[in-house]
Design an enzyme around this catalytic site. Structure first.
Site, PDB file in Angstrom:
ATOM      1  N   ASN A 211       0.850  -1.200   0.000  1.00 12.37           N
ATOM      2  CA  ASN A 211       0.000   0.000   0.000  1.00 12.37           C
ATOM      3  C   ASN A 211       0.884   1.249   0.000  1.00 12.37           C
ATOM      4  O   ASN A 211       2.108   1.147  -0.079  1.00 12.37           O
ATOM      5  CB  ASN A 211      -0.944  -0.020   1.210  1.00 12.37           C
ATOM      6  N   ASP A 280      -4.029  -6.613   5.128  1.00 11.75           N
ATOM      7  CA  ASP A 280      -5.002  -7.489   5.802  1.00 11.75           C
ATOM      8  C   ASP A 280      -4.931  -8.913   5.262  1.00 11.75           C
ATOM      9  O   ASP A 280      -5.281  -9.855   5.957  1.00 11.75           O
ATOM     10  CB  ASP A 280      -6.418  -6.929   5.616  1.00 11.75           C
ATOM     11  N   ILE A 308      -2.185  -7.500  14.154  1.00 12.16           N
ATOM     12  CA  ILE A 308      -1.070  -7.299  15.097  1.00 12.16           C
ATOM     13  C   ILE A 308      -1.522  -6.523  16.333  1.00 12.16           C
ATOM     14  O   ILE A 308      -1.310  -6.953  17.471  1.00 12.16           O
ATOM     15  CB  ILE A 308       0.097  -6.575  14.399  1.00 12.16           C
ATOM     16  N   LYS A 338     -13.564  -0.036  15.461  1.00 14.56           N
ATOM     17  CA  LYS A 338     -12.233  -0.668  15.615  1.00 14.56           C
ATOM     18  C   LYS A 338     -11.735  -0.562  17.061  1.00 14.56           C
ATOM     19  O   LYS A 338     -11.134  -1.490  17.586  1.00 14.56           O
ATOM     20  CB  LYS A 338     -11.209  -0.009  14.678  1.00 14.56           C
ATOM     21  N   LYS A 342     -11.144  -4.211  18.604  1.00 15.30           N
ATOM     22  CA  LYS A 342      -9.740  -4.590  18.814  1.00 15.30           C
ATOM     23  C   LYS A 342      -9.283  -4.353  20.259  1.00 15.30           C
ATOM     24  O   LYS A 342      -8.121  -4.521  20.576  1.00 15.30           O
ATOM     25  CB  LYS A 342      -8.832  -3.815  17.846  1.00 15.30           C
TER      26      LYS A 342
HETATM   27  O1  PMT Z   1       2.939   6.156   6.552  1.00 16.48           O
HETATM   28  P1  PMT Z   1       2.386   7.489   6.098  1.00 16.48           P
HETATM   29  O2  PMT Z   1       2.567   7.710   4.612  1.00 16.48           O
HETATM   30  O3  PMT Z   1       2.892   8.635   6.922  1.00 16.48           O
HETATM   31  O4  PMT Z   1       0.787   7.452   6.323  1.00 16.48           O
HETATM   32  C1  PMT Z   1       0.277   7.364   7.611  1.00 16.48           C
HETATM   33  C2  PMT Z   1      -0.920   6.405   7.676  1.00 16.48           C
HETATM   34  C3  PMT Z   1      -2.063   6.952   6.844  1.00 16.48           C
HETATM   35  C4  PMT Z   1      -0.521   5.024   7.161  1.00 16.48           C
HETATM   36  C5  PMT Z   1      -1.307   6.292   9.191  1.00 16.48           C
HETATM   37  O5  PMT Z   1      -1.609   7.538   9.685  1.00 16.48           O
HETATM   38  C6  PMT Z   1      -2.503   5.356   9.387  1.00 16.48           C
HETATM   39  O6  PMT Z   1      -3.654   5.733   9.291  1.00 16.48           O
HETATM   40  N1  PMT Z   1      -2.200   4.071   9.701  1.00 16.48           N
HETATM   41  C7  PMT Z   1      -3.166   2.986   9.825  1.00 16.48           C
HETATM   42  C8  PMT Z   1      -3.368   2.381   8.500  1.00 16.48           C
HETATM   43  C9  PMT Z   1      -4.262   1.168   8.518  1.00 16.48           C
HETATM   44  O7  PMT Z   1      -3.855   0.156   8.047  1.00 16.48           O
HETATM   45  O8  PMT Z   1      -5.406   1.309   9.120  1.00 16.48           O
HETATM   46  P2  PMT Z   1      -6.471   0.101   9.294  1.00 16.48           P
HETATM   47  O9  PMT Z   1      -7.733   0.824   9.575  1.00 16.48           O
HETATM   48  O10 PMT Z   1      -6.432  -0.845   8.166  1.00 16.48           O
HETATM   49  O11 PMT Z   1      -5.964  -0.664  10.570  1.00 16.48           O
HETATM   50  C10 PMT Z   1      -6.403  -0.345  11.899  1.00 16.48           C
HETATM   51  C11 PMT Z   1      -5.313  -0.577  12.899  1.00 16.48           C
HETATM   52  O12 PMT Z   1      -5.010  -1.967  12.968  1.00 16.48           O
HETATM   53  C12 PMT Z   1      -4.012   0.134  12.585  1.00 16.48           C
HETATM   54  O13 PMT Z   1      -3.470   0.567  13.797  1.00 16.48           O
HETATM   55  C13 PMT Z   1      -3.139  -0.962  11.971  1.00 16.48           C
HETATM   56  O14 PMT Z   1      -1.757  -0.755  12.230  1.00 16.48           O
HETATM   57  C14 PMT Z   1      -3.639  -2.191  12.725  1.00 16.48           C
HETATM   58  N2  PMT Z   1      -3.546  -3.448  11.979  1.00 16.48           N
HETATM   59  C15 PMT Z   1      -4.281  -3.643  10.842  1.00 16.48           C
HETATM   60  C16 PMT Z   1      -4.219  -4.865  10.211  1.00 16.48           C
HETATM   61  C17 PMT Z   1      -3.414  -5.893  10.738  1.00 16.48           C
HETATM   62  N3  PMT Z   1      -3.320  -7.056  10.159  1.00 16.48           N
HETATM   63  N4  PMT Z   1      -2.701  -5.659  11.851  1.00 16.48           N
HETATM   64  C18 PMT Z   1      -2.764  -4.471  12.468  1.00 16.48           C
HETATM   65  O15 PMT Z   1      -2.085  -4.279  13.497  1.00 16.48           O
END
Ligand code: PMT
Length: 401
Positions: A211, A280, A308, A338, A342
């Site tokens: 991504n 994911d 994670i 979330k 989580k």
């Molecule tokens: O890296 P940059 O270019 O500076 O951009 C920053 C960002 C936009 C990536 C950052 O600010 C951000 O929003 N990060 C979260 C991105 C994300 O994957 O969000 P999510 O809604 O899919 O996941 C929710 C949370 O679960 C996040 O804390 C993620 O780290 C965590 N997660 C998700 C999937 C997974 N398999 N394990 C996880 O730990």
């Protein structure tokens, strides 16, 4: 509070005096408290204790000469002056104090003291009659007026047989005085583990799913945590960013690698911040050879990656867990879902439908949500947002305890 010394950079100047032997113990105390120590010795100091001893204890080469071409190429006096957060001269002899007061720069140590903006401190050590001498006291007054901190001396039996004021303070006391020189950061003594950047999920030896995350948000938060006095482990997916100073960086590629690194690091974590954009799903199987173009359609079978941040939040002795939520619609609704699903303590939501913030951008804007409340962090540079977020995390932890 010795924890204030974590990551602090201390130049220990050793001048000539019998108390130089106590410098060895002082180095050990400073390093045990988490400080980095570089030692500078005057010529007279080397008559009392060898540079080799202090090198072994500090873990760094000892600096002795102002005009040493090899030292200048590595860490010369200007670099050393800029490197230091604190310069402590212990023991500080009467001669050394006089040269500091006069601004004389005739060796490495005194030159360094003129060239630095760091806090300067001295731990005087000398015979009680010398300590009481008006010339010495006048020099001390000059130094105190220049905001040089004077640690001690203590009174008691002296090496020369006299009894009185002039003994250098003990190492334990000096380490504590050094700690007093530093402000308490809001995360002092805390271990913070941060995930940052994207993950890459291999399809074959040359292709992967990933991504747009650049890692900038996570790296800014890591820097803000170091500034706040924390011990930081930064787990980084494949990004093109230099390693911030004073932290441990663990590079990973896939979500499974990131999970393993997070589990290992978070055993001792007080705070876990998940900024990484973790894939994911990953391909069910990684092709051993490059996948060839054949049919018009290629169907990939994907399997779910472990979550994670949810795994860390499910631990019995879990740290304070902060997740991020990158959303393109119903941002707050999805983020709150979330937070609950989580079992996070806090979630920072990012509206990644906006092109001026989020992925890749130098700026961000967040709505930070926790069970009982929320706060908007208006658009600002990622380093400003990171500092604001760190302050909020510290506040929530305080409120919860
Ligand atoms: O890296 P940059 O270019 O500076 O951009 C920053 C960002 C936009 C990536 C950052 O600010 C951000 O929003 N990060 C979260 C991105 C994300 O994957 O969000 P999510 O809604 O899919 O996941 C929710 C949370 O679960 C996040 O804390 C993620 O780290 C965590 N997660 C998700 C999937 C997974 N398999 N394990 C996880 O730990």
């Amino acid at each position: 509070m010795l924890a204030r010394l974590t990551h602090k950079r201390i130049v220990l100047g050793v001048s000539g005096g019998i108390a130089a032997y106590k410098s060895a113990e002082l180095i050990r105390r400073l390093r045990d408290a988490g400080a980095e120590v570089q030692v500078v010795m005057t010529a007279a100091a080397q008559q009392f204790i060898t540079p080799l001893t202090l090198q072994a204890l500090s873990g760094n080469p000892v600096h002795t000469d102002l005009l040493d071409p090899s030292a200048e190429a590595a860490m010369g006096h200007i670099e050393l002056a800029r490197w230091a957060d604190l310069i402590l001269i212990a023991p500080a002899s009467a001669d050394c104090i006089a040269r500091l007061a006069q601004g004389i720069a005739n060796d490495l140590l005194t030159t360094l003291c003129l060239a630095t903006k760091a806090q300067l401190a001295i731990a005087p050590a000398m015979n009680q009659q010398m300590w009481a001498a008006p010339a010495l006291q006048a020099n001390l007054t000059v130094l105190r007026e220049r905001r040089v901190a004077v640690f001690g001396p203590a009174a008691g039996a002296q090496a020369c047989g006299d009894v009185g004021e002039g003994r250098m303070l003990e190492a334990v006391e000096l380490a504590s005085r050094c700690a007093d020189c530093f402000e308490t950061g809001v995360l002092t003594g805390q271990h913070v583990v941060i995930t940052a950047g994207p993950t890459r999920e291999a399809l074959d030896p040359v292709r992967y799913l990933s991504n747009h995350s650049s890692g900038k948000m996570g790296f800014s938060i890591a820097r803000a945590c170091v500034e706040a006095g924390a011990r930081v482990t930064l787990i980084a997916g494949p990004v093109n960013l230099p390693t911030p100073e004073r932290l441990v960086r663990v590079d990973v590629v896939s979500a499974l690698d990131m999970l393993a690194a997070a589990l290992a690091a978070s055993q001792s974590a007080d705070i876990f911040i998940a900024t990484a954009a973790v894939a994911d799903y990953r391909p069910e199987a990684v092709a051993a050879q490059k996948i060839k173009k054949s049919s018009e359609m290629l169907t990939l079978a994907l399997v779910r990656n472990p979550d994670i941040v949810a795994t860390i939040a499910a631990h019995e002795n879990k740290p304070f867990v902060v997740g991020f939520a990158a959303e393109t619609e119903k941002v707050l609704e999805h983020a709150r879902e979330k937070l609950l699903r989580k079992h996070l303590d806090m979630v920072a939501c990012n509206d990644v439908a906006r092109s001026d913030i989020g992925f890749q951008s130098d700026d961000n804007a967040l709505t930070v949500i926790w069970k009982e409340g929320s706060q908007v962090l208006e658009k600002a540079s990622k380093s400003v947002i990171a500092r604001q977020l760190v302050a909020m995390i510290a506040q929530r932890i305080k409120a919860d305890n």
